[in-house]
Design an enzyme around this catalytic site. Structure first.
Site, PDB file in Angstrom:
ATOM      1  N   LYS A  13      -0.381  19.478 -46.953  1.00 46.31           N
ATOM      2  CA  LYS A  13       0.340  18.909 -45.803  1.00 46.31           C
ATOM      3  C   LYS A  13      -0.466  19.034 -44.526  1.00 46.31           C
ATOM      4  O   LYS A  13      -0.544  18.108 -43.740  1.00 46.31           O
ATOM      5  CB  LYS A  13       1.665  19.645 -45.530  1.00 46.31           C
ATOM      6  CG  LYS A  13       2.706  19.581 -46.581  1.00 46.31           C
ATOM      7  CD  LYS A  13       4.017  20.211 -46.103  1.00 46.31           C
ATOM      8  CE  LYS A  13       3.934  21.671 -45.713  1.00 46.31           C
ATOM      9  NZ  LYS A  13       3.623  22.593 -46.804  1.00 46.31           N
ATOM     10  N   ARG A  88      12.303  24.425 -42.915  1.00 44.31           N
ATOM     11  CA  ARG A  88      11.976  25.046 -44.196  1.00 44.31           C
ATOM     12  C   ARG A  88      13.214  25.539 -44.927  1.00 44.31           C
ATOM     13  O   ARG A  88      13.091  26.119 -45.994  1.00 44.31           O
ATOM     14  CB  ARG A  88      11.060  26.229 -43.936  1.00 44.31           C
ATOM     15  CG  ARG A  88       9.635  25.987 -44.466  1.00 44.31           C
ATOM     16  CD  ARG A  88       8.857  27.184 -44.072  1.00 44.31           C
ATOM     17  NE  ARG A  88       7.673  27.473 -44.776  1.00 44.31           N
ATOM     18  CZ  ARG A  88       6.448  27.178 -44.324  1.00 44.31           C
ATOM     19  NH1 ARG A  88       6.284  26.454 -43.248  1.00 44.31           N
ATOM     20  NH2 ARG A  88       5.399  27.587 -44.988  1.00 44.31           N
ATOM     21  N   ARG A 127      -8.377  28.962 -51.354  1.00 44.15           N
ATOM     22  CA  ARG A 127      -8.499  28.485 -49.968  1.00 44.15           C
ATOM     23  C   ARG A 127      -9.149  29.532 -49.061  1.00 44.15           C
ATOM     24  O   ARG A 127      -8.860  30.718 -49.137  1.00 44.15           O
ATOM     25  CB  ARG A 127      -7.107  28.146 -49.432  1.00 44.15           C
ATOM     26  CG  ARG A 127      -7.124  27.657 -48.000  1.00 44.15           C
ATOM     27  CD  ARG A 127      -5.888  26.921 -47.644  1.00 44.15           C
ATOM     28  NE  ARG A 127      -4.711  27.777 -47.556  1.00 44.15           N
ATOM     29  CZ  ARG A 127      -3.521  27.313 -47.220  1.00 44.15           C
ATOM     30  NH1 ARG A 127      -3.337  26.038 -46.980  1.00 44.15           N
ATOM     31  NH2 ARG A 127      -2.490  28.133 -47.161  1.00 44.15           N
ATOM     32  N   ARG A 161      -6.675  33.896 -45.828  1.00 40.83           N
ATOM     33  CA  ARG A 161      -5.415  34.272 -45.184  1.00 40.83           C
ATOM     34  C   ARG A 161      -4.725  35.339 -46.018  1.00 40.83           C
ATOM     35  O   ARG A 161      -4.712  35.251 -47.246  1.00 40.83           O
ATOM     36  CB  ARG A 161      -4.495  33.044 -45.092  1.00 40.83           C
ATOM     37  CG  ARG A 161      -4.808  32.142 -43.929  1.00 40.83           C
ATOM     38  CD  ARG A 161      -4.092  30.825 -43.984  1.00 40.83           C
ATOM     39  NE  ARG A 161      -2.681  30.886 -44.343  1.00 40.83           N
ATOM     40  CZ  ARG A 161      -1.861  29.826 -44.341  1.00 40.83           C
ATOM     41  NH1 ARG A 161      -2.329  28.632 -43.976  1.00 40.83           N
ATOM     42  NH2 ARG A 161      -0.614  29.935 -44.688  1.00 40.83           N
ATOM     43  N   ARG A 172       5.576  33.065 -51.907  1.00 42.15           N
ATOM     44  CA  ARG A 172       5.782  31.867 -51.072  1.00 42.15           C
ATOM     45  C   ARG A 172       6.314  30.703 -51.909  1.00 42.15           C
ATOM     46  O   ARG A 172       7.159  29.944 -51.463  1.00 42.15           O
ATOM     47  CB  ARG A 172       4.461  31.455 -50.400  1.00 42.15           C
ATOM     48  CG  ARG A 172       4.097  32.361 -49.238  1.00 42.15           C
ATOM     49  CD  ARG A 172       2.643  32.247 -48.897  1.00 42.15           C
ATOM     50  NE  ARG A 172       2.291  30.984 -48.280  1.00 42.15           N
ATOM     51  CZ  ARG A 172       1.060  30.482 -48.264  1.00 42.15           C
ATOM     52  NH1 ARG A 172       0.070  31.129 -48.842  1.00 42.15           N
ATOM     53  NH2 ARG A 172       0.824  29.341 -47.670  1.00 42.15           N
TER      54      ARG A 172
HETATM   55  P1  AMP Z   1       2.315  27.773 -43.385  1.00 42.55           P
HETATM   56  O1  AMP Z   1       1.040  27.784 -42.614  1.00 42.55           O
HETATM   57  O2  AMP Z   1       3.168  26.569 -43.093  1.00 42.55           O
HETATM   58  O3  AMP Z   1       2.106  27.980 -44.863  1.00 42.55           O
HETATM   59  O4  AMP Z   1       3.171  29.025 -42.866  1.00 42.55           O
HETATM   60  C1  AMP Z   1       2.692  30.351 -43.011  1.00 42.55           C
HETATM   61  C2  AMP Z   1       3.839  31.317 -42.866  1.00 42.55           C
HETATM   62  O5  AMP Z   1       4.413  31.200 -41.560  1.00 42.55           O
HETATM   63  C3  AMP Z   1       5.009  31.119 -43.820  1.00 42.55           C
HETATM   64  O6  AMP Z   1       4.792  31.722 -45.087  1.00 42.55           O
HETATM   65  C4  AMP Z   1       6.145  31.778 -43.054  1.00 42.55           C
HETATM   66  O7  AMP Z   1       6.056  33.190 -43.125  1.00 42.55           O
HETATM   67  C5  AMP Z   1       5.833  31.379 -41.616  1.00 42.55           C
HETATM   68  N1  AMP Z   1       6.487  30.093 -41.263  1.00 42.55           N
HETATM   69  C6  AMP Z   1       5.889  28.903 -40.981  1.00 42.55           C
HETATM   70  N2  AMP Z   1       6.788  27.960 -40.720  1.00 42.55           N
HETATM   71  C7  AMP Z   1       7.998  28.554 -40.843  1.00 42.55           C
HETATM   72  C8  AMP Z   1       9.349  28.108 -40.715  1.00 42.55           C
HETATM   73  N3  AMP Z   1       9.646  26.822 -40.427  1.00 42.55           N
HETATM   74  N4  AMP Z   1      10.341  29.005 -40.903  1.00 42.55           N
HETATM   75  C9  AMP Z   1      10.084  30.288 -41.188  1.00 42.55           C
HETATM   76  N5  AMP Z   1       8.853  30.777 -41.355  1.00 42.55           N
HETATM   77  C10 AMP Z   1       7.814  29.931 -41.177  1.00 42.55           C
END
Ligand code: AMP
Length: 217
Positions: A13, A88, A127, A161, A172
């Protein structure tokens, strides 16, 4: 244009969002990226979010909603936006809906990137990311330079990460299935959902995406 990108972690994404947002000249709003930036800067929000992020859990809804609300109020968001990683869960979807109504806006499309779980694990565990510029690599498909530094400024540093460690990946994906999965049916029911096959190569996904949005290549 106002878009939401929906899909499991590792589906690509972020990569697609960055390129489409640049093409459409709208901001790419990634809640994950905003949270990581807050953490780098050691802000109170970043420090509060850290334990949830490291464990692969969702950061509390109220914290993320405030970040989105603040970002929407920045001048560049007047042109539209592409939300990546928000909403989410169903509560976040209804909070977003309320915010959009409050701001008298409309959501144009929700794009769902579909992909099998085995492929997602392969993508996520390999990654690597540049800590400074955000450039993404993959140990198998797009290996980082041997120097350990990317093509950006000399200060760049490539790392994995902490939430891409195997245990956090599985968490996740489980959180995604439970919390975010229901949003697919939610937006399908509202007739706002467009499905794109996220399992193909980056360029093919990009082409399908532009095709479904009716954009000329
Ligand atoms: P991402 O980069 O989108 O994979 O997000 C990394 C982490 O940030 C996730 O595993 C969550 O811990 C947190 N996070 C990102 N977006 C959200 C969201 N909309 N709601 C809650 N936690 C979020």
């Amino acid at each position: 244009m106002r878009l939401v990108f929906l899909g499991p972690p590792g589906v690509g994404k972020g990569t697609q969002a960055a390129s489409l947002a640049a093409d459409l000249a709208i901001p790419h709003i990634s809640t994950g990226a905003i949270l990581r930036q807050a953490l780098e800067r050691q802000t109170s929000t970043g420090l509060e979010a850290k334990k949830f992020m490291d464990a692969g859990d969702l950061v509390p809804d109220a914290v993320v909603l405030q970040l989105v609300r603040d970002r929407f109020s920045e001048p560049d968001a007047a042109a539209g936006w592409l939300l990546d990683g928000y909403p989410r869960n169903l509560d976040q979807a209804s909070a977003l809906d309320q915010l959009i109504q409050e701001l008298q806006l409309t959501l144009d499309h929700v794009i769902f990137f579909d992909c099998a779980e085995t492929e997602l694990v392969r993508r996520l565990s390999g990654r690597r990311v540049c800590r400074n510029c955000g450039e993404t690599f993959h140990i198998e498909f797009a290996p980082p330079p041997e120097s350990g530094h990317c093509s950006g400024s000399g200060d760049c540093e490539i790392y994995q990460r902490s939430d891409d460690a195997e245990e956090a990946i599985l968490k996740r994906l489980e959180v995604y299935q439970r919390e975010t999965g229901p949003l697919v049916e939610h937006y399908r029911g509202l007739d706002q959902l467009i499905v794109v096959d996220g399992a193909t190569a980056i360029e093919d996904v990009a082409q399908s995406l532009r095709g479904v949005l009716g954009l000329t290549p």
